[in-house]
Design a protein around this motif. Structure first.
Motif, PDB file in Angstrom:
ATOM      1  N   THR A 136       0.833  -1.192   0.000  1.00  0.00           N
ATOM      2  CA  THR A 136       0.000   0.000   0.000  1.00  0.00           C
ATOM      3  C   THR A 136       0.872   1.248   0.000  1.00  0.00           C
ATOM      4  O   THR A 136       2.058   1.208   0.321  1.00  0.00           O
ATOM      5  CB  THR A 136      -0.916   0.011   1.230  1.00  0.00           C
ATOM      6  N   ARG A 137       0.259   2.372  -0.346  1.00  0.00           N
ATOM      7  CA  ARG A 137       1.000   3.623  -0.474  1.00  0.00           C
ATOM      8  C   ARG A 137       1.742   3.987   0.816  1.00  0.00           C
ATOM      9  O   ARG A 137       2.896   4.423   0.781  1.00  0.00           O
ATOM     10  CB  ARG A 137       0.026   4.750  -0.849  1.00  0.00           C
ATOM     11  N   GLU A 138       1.079   3.780   1.957  1.00  0.00           N
ATOM     12  CA  GLU A 138       1.684   4.235   3.211  1.00  0.00           C
ATOM     13  C   GLU A 138       2.813   3.330   3.696  1.00  0.00           C
ATOM     14  O   GLU A 138       3.524   3.680   4.645  1.00  0.00           O
ATOM     15  CB  GLU A 138       0.614   4.357   4.305  1.00  0.00           C
ATOM     16  N   MET A 139       3.014   2.167   3.058  1.00  0.00           N
ATOM     17  CA  MET A 139       4.075   1.262   3.498  1.00  0.00           C
ATOM     18  C   MET A 139       5.434   1.609   2.898  1.00  0.00           C
ATOM     19  O   MET A 139       6.472   1.208   3.434  1.00  0.00           O
ATOM     20  CB  MET A 139       3.708  -0.187   3.143  1.00  0.00           C
ATOM     21  N   TRP A 140       5.460   2.363   1.794  1.00  0.00           N
ATOM     22  CA  TRP A 140       6.740   2.641   1.141  1.00  0.00           C
ATOM     23  C   TRP A 140       7.639   3.569   1.958  1.00  0.00           C
ATOM     24  O   TRP A 140       8.829   3.254   2.149  1.00  0.00           O
ATOM     25  CB  TRP A 140       6.502   3.215  -0.260  1.00  0.00           C
ATOM     26  N   PRO A 141       7.150   4.722   2.460  1.00  0.00           N
ATOM     27  CA  PRO A 141       8.059   5.617   3.201  1.00  0.00           C
ATOM     28  C   PRO A 141       8.743   4.973   4.404  1.00  0.00           C
ATOM     29  O   PRO A 141       9.945   5.214   4.622  1.00  0.00           O
ATOM     30  CB  PRO A 141       7.146   6.783   3.609  1.00  0.00           C
ATOM     31  N   PRO A 142       8.052   4.149   5.222  1.00  0.00           N
ATOM     32  CA  PRO A 142       8.780   3.507   6.326  1.00  0.00           C
ATOM     33  C   PRO A 142       9.919   2.600   5.856  1.00  0.00           C
ATOM     34  O   PRO A 142      10.935   2.472   6.548  1.00  0.00           O
ATOM     35  CB  PRO A 142       7.687   2.703   7.045  1.00  0.00           C
ATOM     36  N   ILE A 143       9.761   1.967   4.687  1.00  0.00           N
ATOM     37  CA  ILE A 143      10.848   1.131   4.160  1.00  0.00           C
ATOM     38  C   ILE A 143      12.063   1.995   3.856  1.00  0.00           C
ATOM     39  O   ILE A 143      13.197   1.669   4.241  1.00  0.00           O
ATOM     40  CB  ILE A 143      10.391   0.384   2.896  1.00  0.00           C
ATOM     41  N   TYR A 144      11.843   3.118   3.167  1.00  0.00           N
ATOM     42  CA  TYR A 144      12.960   4.004   2.839  1.00  0.00           C
ATOM     43  C   TYR A 144      13.634   4.516   4.111  1.00  0.00           C
ATOM     44  O   TYR A 144      14.866   4.581   4.197  1.00  0.00           O
ATOM     45  CB  TYR A 144      12.477   5.196   2.004  1.00  0.00           C
ATOM     46  N   GLN A 145      12.829   4.869   5.100  1.00  0.00           N
ATOM     47  CA  GLN A 145      13.385   5.413   6.336  1.00  0.00           C
ATOM     48  C   GLN A 145      14.203   4.364   7.080  1.00  0.00           C
ATOM     49  O   GLN A 145      15.296   4.659   7.590  1.00  0.00           O
ATOM     50  CB  GLN A 145      12.254   5.930   7.233  1.00  0.00           C
ATOM     51  N   SER A 146      13.703   3.136   7.133  1.00  0.00           N
ATOM     52  CA  SER A 146      14.439   2.088   7.851  1.00  0.00           C
ATOM     53  C   SER A 146      15.759   1.779   7.152  1.00  0.00           C
ATOM     54  O   SER A 146      16.788   1.570   7.809  1.00  0.00           O
ATOM     55  CB  SER A 146      13.586   0.821   7.970  1.00  0.00           C
ATOM     56  N   LEU A 147      15.768   1.765   5.820  1.00  0.00           N
ATOM     57  CA  LEU A 147      17.014   1.509   5.091  1.00  0.00           C
ATOM     58  C   LEU A 147      17.997   2.664   5.277  1.00  0.00           C
ATOM     59  O   LEU A 147      19.211   2.445   5.396  1.00  0.00           O
ATOM     60  CB  LEU A 147      16.717   1.298   3.606  1.00  0.00           C
ATOM     61  N   ALA A 148      17.488   3.888   5.313  1.00  0.00           N
ATOM     62  CA  ALA A 148      18.364   5.041   5.546  1.00  0.00           C
ATOM     63  C   ALA A 148      18.984   4.972   6.938  1.00  0.00           C
ATOM     64  O   ALA A 148      20.178   5.271   7.118  1.00  0.00           O
ATOM     65  CB  ALA A 148      17.577   6.338   5.373  1.00  0.00           C
ATOM     66  N   GLU A 149      18.198   4.565   7.918  1.00  0.00           N
ATOM     67  CA  GLU A 149      18.722   4.452   9.284  1.00  0.00           C
ATOM     68  C   GLU A 149      19.774   3.354   9.373  1.00  0.00           C
ATOM     69  O   GLU A 149      20.798   3.513  10.054  1.00  0.00           O
ATOM     70  CB  GLU A 149      17.567   4.173  10.253  1.00  0.00           C
ATOM     71  N   TYR A 150      19.537   2.251   8.669  1.00  0.00           N
ATOM     72  CA  TYR A 150      20.541   1.181   8.669  1.00  0.00           C
ATOM     73  C   TYR A 150      21.835   1.670   8.028  1.00  0.00           C
ATOM     74  O   TYR A 150      22.936   1.470   8.568  1.00  0.00           O
ATOM     75  CB  TYR A 150      20.024  -0.046   7.919  1.00  0.00           C
ATOM     76  N   ALA A 151      21.724   2.306   6.864  1.00  0.00           N
ATOM     77  CA  ALA A 151      22.913   2.749   6.135  1.00  0.00           C
ATOM     78  C   ALA A 151      23.718   3.764   6.941  1.00  0.00           C
ATOM     79  O   ALA A 151      24.950   3.785   6.873  1.00  0.00           O
ATOM     80  CB  ALA A 151      22.504   3.348   4.792  1.00  0.00           C
ATOM     81  N   ALA A 152      23.036   4.589   7.706  1.00  0.00           N
ATOM     82  CA  ALA A 152      23.725   5.621   8.482  1.00  0.00           C
ATOM     83  C   ALA A 152      24.453   5.054   9.691  1.00  0.00           C
ATOM     84  O   ALA A 152      25.412   5.659  10.181  1.00  0.00           O
ATOM     85  CB  ALA A 152      22.723   6.684   8.932  1.00  0.00           C
TER      86      ALA A 152
END
Length: 404
Positions: free
Chosen positions: A300-316
């Motif tokens: 769903t539309r609202e599930m995409w932003p949390p994925i990006y945020q979690s990957l950004a937090e991991y990468a950082a």
């Protein structure tokens, strides 16, 4: 158990260049220790049983190279030829395939000719393992299927649907990376045993855990989809445990402070009500088309932003490792009440890398950059697959993916 007579044809340039865009450390390990992952592939991710390798061929452009991911190294290029001895020592026959044009070598043609020739050998090869994500191999797989041979694709990227549909098995880049690292090949969820009916108590425990862990309103359609995936056919066979519907089954749980709307449920004591006007219905037609033709995860539309945020937090916060990143992000999202499979997260991670914002980049990409790179890659793949999208449809896809 009798071993399956197998032949492996590896397009080194294709697989290595695809892997190094996603996880440079593991790509180097793949190239320097082929014997280790070959042993694991003997008994892992099989079709009809453990393999006995009768043919091992590696097709390599001796002058090929990729930029060295180690920017501090003395050599700015990694030449494929430096990995040749490792494959020779692992028992591969290494076949030189120099570049014939500015962008193309002869590896795919040689692989096709050799595989078709093998069909005429007196020894019947039962399984052909093709190490390539090149959809030009599709006619070869069709020919092998016509000869009643099993086929397995080892793809370093998101291969075309028409290519993977012909094979008996697809080994994804995530599974290959796990093999290279010696990790057990992970599965997104345990298979449901249809002989074991699921109990109402299991349903209650799963919903209670999701509800308690959620940091915001839960989308009812997504929750129902996830529960069907986790609990199997029992939910429909029992009409949601005798309640006659999904929402009625949720209401029977008497969750504390629960509120319902047409599309959400939430804890009135902990969550703000869902925003009015949020799109919660089915994906728009262009997104559905991409899901069908490119295997875009149906989220769903609202599930995409949390994925990006979690990957950004991991990468950082971590030294990048693809298998660890997908596992970490999945667990972080689950703790937030967002149930996303590792395969979907890996799809985003691969798309981000091929879209120009790999997570191992320094400085690491933020969530906005990850979203933009992923959307760019999806649309680039759509164009390559001749999926026509108007400007309005392109904007609709970007908006749905959270990259508008």
């Amino acid at each position: 158990m009798a071993r399956v007579r197998a032949a492996l044809y590896l397009d080194f340039d294709n697989v290595f260049s695809g892997l190094i865009k996603q996880d440079p450390d593991v790509a180097i390990q793949f190239a320097k220790d082929p014997g280790a992952w070959l042993v694991r592939l003997t008994t892992s991710l099989t079709v009809d049983g453990p393999r006995r390798w009768l043919i091992l061929r590696c097709y390599m452009n001796p002058g090929g190279w990729v930029p060295n991911p180690d920017t501090e190294a003395n050599q700015p290029r990694l030449y494929y030829s430096q990995f040749r001895p490792f494959f020779v020592n692992a028992g591969f026959e290494v076949i030189d395939c120099p570049r014939l044009t500015h962008t193309k070598n002869a590896a795919d043609i040689r692989m096709v000719v050799d595989a078709v020739d093998a069909l005429a050998d007196p020894v019947p090869y039962e399984e052909f393992v093709i190490g390539s994500g090149d959809s030009d191999m599709t006619p070869l797989l069709v020919r092998l299927r016509r000869a009643d041979r099993r086929t397995t694709i080892v793809s370093p990227s998101d291969a075309a649907e028409a290519f993977t549909a012909v094979a008996d098995r697809l080994i994804t880049s995530q599974e290959l990376l796990e093999l290279v690292q010696g990790e057990p090949v992970d599965s997104d969820e345990a298979p449901v045993d249809p002989e074991q009916p699921v109990s109402y108590e299991q349903f209650r425990d799963l919903v209670t855990w999701r509800y308690t862990a959620a940091t915001g309103p839960l989308n009812l359609a997504s929750l129902a989809h996830d529960l069907r995936r986790q609990l199997g056919p029992s939910v429909d066979e029992t009409s949601w445990f005798g309640n006659g519907g999904f929402v009625r089954a949720l209401e029977s749980l008497s969750l504390p402070n629960v509120k319902f709307s047409n599309h959400f449920l939430w804890d009135a004591a902990r969550h703000d009500p869902p925003e009015a006007g949020v799109s919660t219905g089915p994906a728009p037609e262009p997104v559905g088309r991409l899901s069908a033709l490119l295997s875009l995860p149906r989220l769903t539309r609202e599930m995409w932003p949390p994925i990006y945020q979690s990957l950004a937090e991991y990468a950082a916060a971590h030294h990048f490792n693809l298998t660890e990143a997908t596992r970490w992000a999945r667990d972080q999202l689950a703790a937030q009440g967002v149930d996303v499979s590792r395969s979907a997260i890996a799809f985003v991670t691969r798309g981000t890398a091929f879209g120009g914002a790999p997570l191992y980049r320094q400085p690491p990409p933020n969530a906005t950059e990850i979203a933009a790179a992923f959307a760019d890659n999806v649309l680039s793949r759509a164009e390559a697959a001749a999926i026509a999208l108007s400007d309005e449809e392109t904007a609709e896809v970007r908006s749905w993916l959270g990259a508008a």
